[in-house]
Design a protein around this motif. Structure first.
Motif, PDB file in Angstrom:
ATOM      1  N   ILE A  73      51.429  78.305  81.440  1.00  0.00           N
ATOM      2  CA  ILE A  73      51.786  76.903  81.544  1.00  0.00           C
ATOM      3  C   ILE A  73      51.229  76.369  82.865  1.00  0.00           C
ATOM      4  O   ILE A  73      51.315  77.026  83.900  1.00  0.00           O
ATOM      5  CB  ILE A  73      53.318  76.727  81.523  1.00  0.00           C
ATOM      6  CG1 ILE A  73      53.906  77.328  80.245  1.00  0.00           C
ATOM      7  CG2 ILE A  73      53.711  75.273  81.673  1.00  0.00           C
ATOM      8  CD1 ILE A  73      53.432  76.676  78.972  1.00  0.00           C
ATOM      9  N   VAL A  74      50.651  75.166  82.823  1.00  0.00           N
ATOM     10  CA  VAL A  74      50.009  74.584  83.997  1.00  0.00           C
ATOM     11  C   VAL A  74      50.580  73.194  84.242  1.00  0.00           C
ATOM     12  O   VAL A  74      50.708  72.396  83.308  1.00  0.00           O
ATOM     13  CB  VAL A  74      48.476  74.495  83.774  1.00  0.00           C
ATOM     14  CG1 VAL A  74      47.780  73.926  84.980  1.00  0.00           C
ATOM     15  CG2 VAL A  74      47.899  75.841  83.400  1.00  0.00           C
ATOM     16  N   THR A  75      50.926  72.910  85.474  1.00  0.00           N
ATOM     17  CA  THR A  75      51.329  71.555  85.853  1.00  0.00           C
ATOM     18  C   THR A  75      50.082  70.850  86.364  1.00  0.00           C
ATOM     19  O   THR A  75      49.398  71.359  87.250  1.00  0.00           O
ATOM     20  CB  THR A  75      52.418  71.581  86.943  1.00  0.00           C
ATOM     21  OG1 THR A  75      53.537  72.294  86.441  1.00  0.00           O
ATOM     22  CG2 THR A  75      52.840  70.163  87.315  1.00  0.00           C
ATOM     23  N   VAL A  76      49.783  69.693  85.761  1.00  0.00           N
ATOM     24  CA  VAL A  76      48.586  68.942  86.133  1.00  0.00           C
ATOM     25  C   VAL A  76      48.948  67.509  86.492  1.00  0.00           C
ATOM     26  O   VAL A  76      49.963  66.985  86.050  1.00  0.00           O
ATOM     27  CB  VAL A  76      47.529  68.927  84.999  1.00  0.00           C
ATOM     28  CG1 VAL A  76      47.059  70.331  84.663  1.00  0.00           C
ATOM     29  CG2 VAL A  76      48.045  68.225  83.757  1.00  0.00           C
ATOM     30  N   SER A  77      48.085  66.904  87.282  1.00  0.00           N
ATOM     31  CA  SER A  77      48.196  65.482  87.603  1.00  0.00           C
ATOM     32  C   SER A  77      46.937  64.784  87.108  1.00  0.00           C
ATOM     33  O   SER A  77      45.823  65.290  87.298  1.00  0.00           O
ATOM     34  CB  SER A  77      48.336  65.285  89.109  1.00  0.00           C
ATOM     35  OG  SER A  77      48.224  63.911  89.425  1.00  0.00           O
ATOM     36  N   THR A  78      47.108  63.623  86.510  1.00  0.00           N
ATOM     37  CA  THR A  78      45.970  62.822  86.047  1.00  0.00           C
ATOM     38  C   THR A  78      45.570  61.796  87.109  1.00  0.00           C
ATOM     39  O   THR A  78      44.947  60.783  86.812  1.00  0.00           O
ATOM     40  CB  THR A  78      46.308  62.116  84.722  1.00  0.00           C
ATOM     41  OG1 THR A  78      47.511  61.363  84.884  1.00  0.00           O
ATOM     42  CG2 THR A  78      46.478  63.127  83.591  1.00  0.00           C
ATOM     43  N   SER A  79      45.883  62.113  88.347  1.00  0.00           N
ATOM     44  CA  SER A  79      45.620  61.192  89.456  1.00  0.00           C
ATOM     45  C   SER A  79      44.143  60.967  89.809  1.00  0.00           C
ATOM     46  O   SER A  79      43.829  59.926  90.385  1.00  0.00           O
ATOM     47  CB  SER A  79      46.366  61.652  90.707  1.00  0.00           C
ATOM     48  OG  SER A  79      45.947  62.943  91.092  1.00  0.00           O
ATOM     49  N   PRO A  80      43.199  61.877  89.489  1.00  0.00           N
ATOM     50  CA  PRO A  80      41.815  61.614  89.907  1.00  0.00           C
ATOM     51  C   PRO A  80      41.260  60.270  89.452  1.00  0.00           C
ATOM     52  O   PRO A  80      40.518  59.630  90.179  1.00  0.00           O
ATOM     53  CB  PRO A  80      41.026  62.772  89.291  1.00  0.00           C
ATOM     54  CG  PRO A  80      42.003  63.889  89.237  1.00  0.00           C
ATOM     55  CD  PRO A  80      43.315  63.220  88.890  1.00  0.00           C
ATOM     56  N   ASP A  81      41.628  59.830  88.242  1.00  0.00           N
ATOM     57  CA  ASP A  81      41.170  58.528  87.749  1.00  0.00           C
ATOM     58  C   ASP A  81      42.304  57.507  87.728  1.00  0.00           C
ATOM     59  O   ASP A  81      42.195  56.473  87.068  1.00  0.00           O
ATOM     60  CB  ASP A  81      40.567  58.666  86.352  1.00  0.00           C
ATOM     61  CG  ASP A  81      39.215  59.359  86.377  1.00  0.00           C
ATOM     62  OD1 ASP A  81      38.452  59.126  87.336  1.00  0.00           O
ATOM     63  OD2 ASP A  81      38.915  60.138  85.449  1.00  0.00           O
ATOM     64  N   SER A  82      43.399  57.815  88.432  1.00  0.00           N
ATOM     65  CA  SER A  82      44.565  56.925  88.501  1.00  0.00           C
ATOM     66  C   SER A  82      45.139  56.600  87.129  1.00  0.00           C
ATOM     67  O   SER A  82      45.605  55.486  86.886  1.00  0.00           O
ATOM     68  CB  SER A  82      44.214  55.635  89.240  1.00  0.00           C
ATOM     69  OG  SER A  82      43.781  55.918  90.548  1.00  0.00           O
ATOM     70  N   VAL A  83      45.122  57.577  86.227  1.00  0.00           N
ATOM     71  CA  VAL A  83      45.662  57.395  84.889  1.00  0.00           C
ATOM     72  C   VAL A  83      47.127  57.819  84.885  1.00  0.00           C
ATOM     73  O   VAL A  83      47.477  58.860  85.436  1.00  0.00           O
ATOM     74  CB  VAL A  83      44.867  58.233  83.863  1.00  0.00           C
ATOM     75  CG1 VAL A  83      45.474  58.116  82.484  1.00  0.00           C
ATOM     76  CG2 VAL A  83      43.416  57.803  83.849  1.00  0.00           C
ATOM     77  N   ALA A  84      47.984  56.995  84.255  1.00  0.00           N
ATOM     78  CA  ALA A  84      49.405  57.299  84.163  1.00  0.00           C
ATOM     79  C   ALA A  84      49.973  56.675  82.888  1.00  0.00           C
ATOM     80  O   ALA A  84      49.341  55.823  82.270  1.00  0.00           O
ATOM     81  CB  ALA A  84      50.136  56.755  85.386  1.00  0.00           C
TER      82      ALA A  84
END
Length: 104
Positions: A76-87
């Protein structure tokens, strides 16, 4: 940079250019998440248009923030979609997904 596999499910609007799409993915707990943003963020080759046949497999850039083991032994991996400021519409940009959902 890793990318999270998603599906573009519909064209939302033509404005702002080049257009807005909704993409979805299911996290490691089975929760379905929706991201709505410019089509170019999810598809760099122009494959998303109002006339596209949806769903279309796409990806979103992400940053790995942590790694663990799920209940059935899968990674299981925790990821952030912050590189393209997607939320999500409520501002969520950190998700727990299966390793198999990532492209390296």
């Amino acid at each position: 940079m890793p990318e999270l596999r998603c599906e573009a499910v519909r064209w939302v609007d033509d404005e702002p250019f080049p257009g807005i799409v909704e993409v979805r993915f299911i996290d490691a707990t089975g929760h379905c998440w929706s991201l709505i943003d410019k089509c170019a963020i999810f598809a760099q080759l122009g494959e998303l248009t109002p006339a596209s046949t949806y769903p279309v497999e796409v990806t979103v850039a992400c940053v790995v923030q942590g790694v663990g083991v799920g209940a059935v032994g899968d990674e299981i991996v925790t990821v952030s979609t912050s590189p393209d400021s997607v939320a999500t519409l409520d501002g969520q940009n950190t998700f727990t997904v299966r390793r198999s959902q990532l492209l390296q």
